[in-house]
Design an enzyme around this catalytic site. Structure first.
Site, short mmCIF file in Angstrom:
data_model
loop_
_atom_site.label_atom_id
_atom_site.label_comp_id
_atom_site.label_asym_id
_atom_site.label_seq_id
_atom_site.Cartn_x
_atom_site.Cartn_y
_atom_site.Cartn_z
N CYS A 1 -30.54 -24.39 -32.34
CA CYS A 1 -29.75 -24.90 -31.22
C CYS A 1 -30.09 -24.13 -29.97
CB CYS A 1 -28.27 -24.70 -31.47
SG CYS A 1 -27.66 -25.58 -32.87
N GLU B 1 -35.49 -28.00 -33.81
CA GLU B 1 -34.83 -28.79 -34.85
C GLU B 1 -34.39 -30.14 -34.29
OE1 GLU B 1 -32.09 -26.42 -37.37
OE2 GLU B 1 -30.68 -28.04 -36.98
N1 ACO Z 1 -30.14 -34.45 -15.62
C1 ACO Z 1 -31.45 -34.70 -15.46
N2 ACO Z 1 -32.42 -33.82 -15.78
C2 ACO Z 1 -32.05 -32.65 -16.31
C3 ACO Z 1 -30.70 -32.31 -16.50
C4 ACO Z 1 -29.72 -33.26 -16.14
N3 ACO Z 1 -28.44 -33.01 -16.27
N4 ACO Z 1 -30.63 -31.07 -17.03
C5 ACO Z 1 -31.89 -30.64 -17.16
N5 ACO Z 1 -32.75 -31.59 -16.71
C6 ACO Z 1 -34.21 -31.49 -16.67
C7 ACO Z 1 -34.60 -30.68 -15.48
O1 ACO Z 1 -34.85 -31.49 -14.39
C8 ACO Z 1 -35.83 -29.95 -15.94
O2 ACO Z 1 -36.99 -30.70 -15.76
P1 ACO Z 1 -37.99 -30.40 -14.53
O3 ACO Z 1 -38.11 -28.92 -14.40
O4 ACO Z 1 -39.25 -31.05 -14.98
O5 ACO Z 1 -37.36 -31.00 -13.34
C9 ACO Z 1 -35.64 -29.83 -17.43
O6 ACO Z 1 -34.65 -30.77 -17.80
C10 ACO Z 1 -35.23 -28.43 -17.83
O7 ACO Z 1 -34.37 -27.91 -16.88
P2 ACO Z 1 -33.87 -26.42 -16.97
O8 ACO Z 1 -33.15 -26.08 -15.70
O9 ACO Z 1 -34.97 -25.52 -17.38
O10 ACO Z 1 -32.87 -26.52 -18.19
P3 ACO Z 1 -31.34 -26.13 -18.27
O11 ACO Z 1 -31.15 -24.68 -18.00
O12 ACO Z 1 -30.52 -27.07 -17.49
O13 ACO Z 1 -31.07 -26.31 -19.83
C11 ACO Z 1 -30.48 -27.53 -21.76
C12 ACO Z 1 -31.43 -27.44 -20.56
C13 ACO Z 1 -30.56 -26.25 -22.57
C14 ACO Z 1 -30.87 -28.69 -22.64
C15 ACO Z 1 -29.05 -27.72 -21.18
O14 ACO Z 1 -28.97 -28.97 -20.58
C16 ACO Z 1 -27.95 -27.61 -22.19
O15 ACO Z 1 -27.56 -26.52 -22.59
N6 ACO Z 1 -27.39 -28.78 -22.64
C17 ACO Z 1 -26.30 -28.81 -23.58
C18 ACO Z 1 -26.75 -28.43 -24.96
C19 ACO Z 1 -27.94 -29.23 -25.43
O16 ACO Z 1 -27.98 -30.44 -25.32
N7 ACO Z 1 -28.93 -28.52 -26.00
C20 ACO Z 1 -30.12 -29.09 -26.58
C21 ACO Z 1 -29.80 -29.67 -27.90
S1 ACO Z 1 -31.25 -29.96 -28.86
C22 ACO Z 1 -31.49 -28.53 -29.73
O17 ACO Z 1 -30.61 -27.69 -29.71
C23 ACO Z 1 -32.75 -28.29 -30.47
#
Ligand code: ACO
Ligand code: ZN
Length: 461
Positions: free
Chosen positions: A316, A350
């Site tokens: 995760c 995962e």
């Molecule tokens: N809307 C659109 N695009 C988004 C969003 C959003 N809300 N959030 C992130 N992105 C895109 C960004 O634009 C970026 O792409 P780019 O750099 O090409 O523009 C990319 O995703 C990554 O952005 P970061 O700033 O590096 O990521 P962030 O710190 O926001 O973290 C994460 C991403 C971890 C998925 C976060 O959204 C989160 O914690 N979400 C909730 C938990 C979750 O869903 N985790 C993943 C589950 S899958 C697994 O655990 C294996």
């Protein structure tokens, strides 16, 4: 709870399962929603609604002023538990982070919504030759081909039943957010999903969480008292990485069970379709912190199985909402691949990935692979540089399937005169350069002090 409204002399029943248009919170107009629950507060009904085709994190309680009850639709009789199309579907509405708006015109959104992975029938053979020809005019400006093919990563055909991310069916309770608001360090954060905190604490307006040991408390007073005696100023475990203000701590889920369990509870507030394991023994947790004069502040983390039969290098992953969309997600992902490099293995997250998880991984994979391709030099004879899928995979520790799906998703692979070649347009190169310039924080492998352990040889974790 059943409520009646008078509409043009017809008494209509508003029940759970009814649909009606609801005014979106960000002023984006009306959107069809399903009523999941009804309650009365001070004699006024409130409806817990799910916006169709949108992620569950937008679900909320709304008063009837936000609803167009003249368009109320009764529940469809034949379906007992409607299968929610919206859950897990990759639609990113404007405001997904509880207020921070992501502009709908952002390129990642376009990629996400328009991009379908094309099955090109490529074999995974490492012998496949991938030439890169940045300057081939005839292919240079080629448009992306859009096809109907589904994206195998978006919708897993059958939910996995192993690992930490067990898909489960929502029941009445876990379908609804149960914590109103958390106070965490300097932040107040609105949760996205259900998390199994003790029930007596979930009716509170605010749940207080110690930002250092992650213990939850029922009032500001309790937190104050706790902070006076809390011994933590950073996560437990070893600090295995430090550069500038960024540190990463490795926490063993067996040795620091309480911290690990508290971390899982906190994470569940932002992770959907997760079954929480109170058995944290099989996992390691990598907590990323940002340091200031007061201490180390948790920014995000990922968990990882000590032993993964499927080569998962992340179970995760989470960036806490106040830190999202600033590049920390990709930094965490980069860190996970640096660990895999030390292990001398390739890895993959995962499955299933969440919508935002897929976006972040796509972005990381694309940029990492493009970085490698753009750094390739022509050989002495001045011929196009040549690299195999296997080589890309070995250089990056990105699993071969993910390399291939990324190349396909970027639509870089062309078949030309009996060979697969990768062609990059000037535009793609510029986009990549701009994207890399926007990524100021990177993991510096020199600052990682870590050796992999062979957990299989340790008898018991
Ligand atoms: N809307 C659109 N695009 C988004 C969003 C959003 N809300 N959030 C992130 N992105 C895109 C960004 O634009 C970026 O792409 P780019 O750099 O090409 O523009 C990319 O995703 C990554 O952005 P970061 O700033 O590096 O990521 P962030 O710190 O926001 O973290 C994460 C991403 C971890 C998925 C976060 O959204 C989160 O914690 N979400 C909730 C938990 C979750 O869903 N985790 C993943 C589950 S899958 C697994 O655990 C294996
Ligand atoms: Zn504490």
């Amino acid at each position: 709870g059943v409520k009646m409204v008078n509409m043009a002399d017809v008494k209509t029943e508003i029940t759970e399962g009814c649909h009606a248009p609801v005014l979106l919170p960000n002023g984006d107009g009306w959107h069809s929603a399903e009523i999941l629950s009804i309650k009365e507060v001070n004699g006024k009904p409130l409806y817990y609604i799910h916006y169709e085709d949108y992620n569950k994190r937008l679900d909320e309680w709304v008063p009837d002023e936000r609803m167009d009850l003249s368009k109320l639709e009764q529940p469809k009789k034949d379906v007992k538990t409607p299968i929610k199309k919206g859950e897990g579907t990759p639609v990113i509405p404007r405001a997904v982070n509880g207020g921070t708006s992501s502009r709908s015109s952002s390129p990642e959104r376009d990629i996400y919504e328009n991009g379908t992975m094309q099955s090109l029938g490529l074999s995974n053979s490492g012998a496949m030759k991938v030439n890169i020809g940045g300057g081939i005019g005839s292919f240079g400006g080629r448009k992306r081909k859009q096809e109907e093919d589904g994206d195998s990563q978006d919708v897993p055909s059958t939910p996995r039943q192993t690992g930490s991310m067990v898909a489960h069916h929502d029941d009445i309770i876990t379908r609804m957010k149960n914590v109103n608001l958390i106070e965490f360090g300097q932040w107040q954060i609105k949760p996205w999903y259900f998390s199994p905190y003790p029930q007596e604490l979930t009716c509170l307006p605010i749940l207080y969480i110690c930002e250092y040991c992650l213990k939850y408390l029922k009032s500001a007073k309790c937190l104050e008292r706790h902070l006076a005696k809390c011994l933590y100023k950073h996560p437990p475990g070893n600090e295995i990485y430090r550069k500038d203000k960024i540190s990463v701590f490795e926490i063993d889920g067996r040795k620091n069970k309480q911290y690990a369990q508290h971390l899982c509870l906190l994470a569940k507030l932002f992770l959907d379709h997760k079954t929480l394991y109170f058995d944290t023994d099989p996992f390691l947790f990598y907590c990323m912190c940002e340091q200031d004069t007061r201490g180390y502040h948790l920014v995000g983390f990922f968990s990882k199985e000590k032993e993964s039969a499927e080569d998962f290098n992340v179970a995760c992953i989470l960036t806490l909402p106040p830190y999202q969309r600033k590049g920390y997600g990709k930094l965490l992902i980069e860190f996970s691949y640096e660990l895999s490099k030390v292990e001398g293995k390739t890895g993959s997250p995962e499955k299933p990935l969440s919508d935002l998880g897929l976006l972040s991984y796509r972005s990381y994979w694309s940029q990492t692979i493009l970085e490698i391709l753009l750094n390739l030099k022509p050989n002495e004879a001045g011929e196009r540089p040549c690299i195999t899928i296997n080589e890309i995979s070995e250089l990056t520790s990105i699993k071969k399937d993910d390399v291939i799906s990324t190349l396909q998703h970027l639509n870089l692979i062309n078949y030309y005169k009996g060979q697969y070649i990768i062609t990059l347009s000037e535009e793609q190169i510029h986009t990549q350069e701009r994207a890399m310039a926007k990524r100021p924080i990177r993991i510096d492998p020199k600052c990682l002090h870590w050796q992999s352990k062979d957990w299989s040889k340790r008898g018991k974790w």
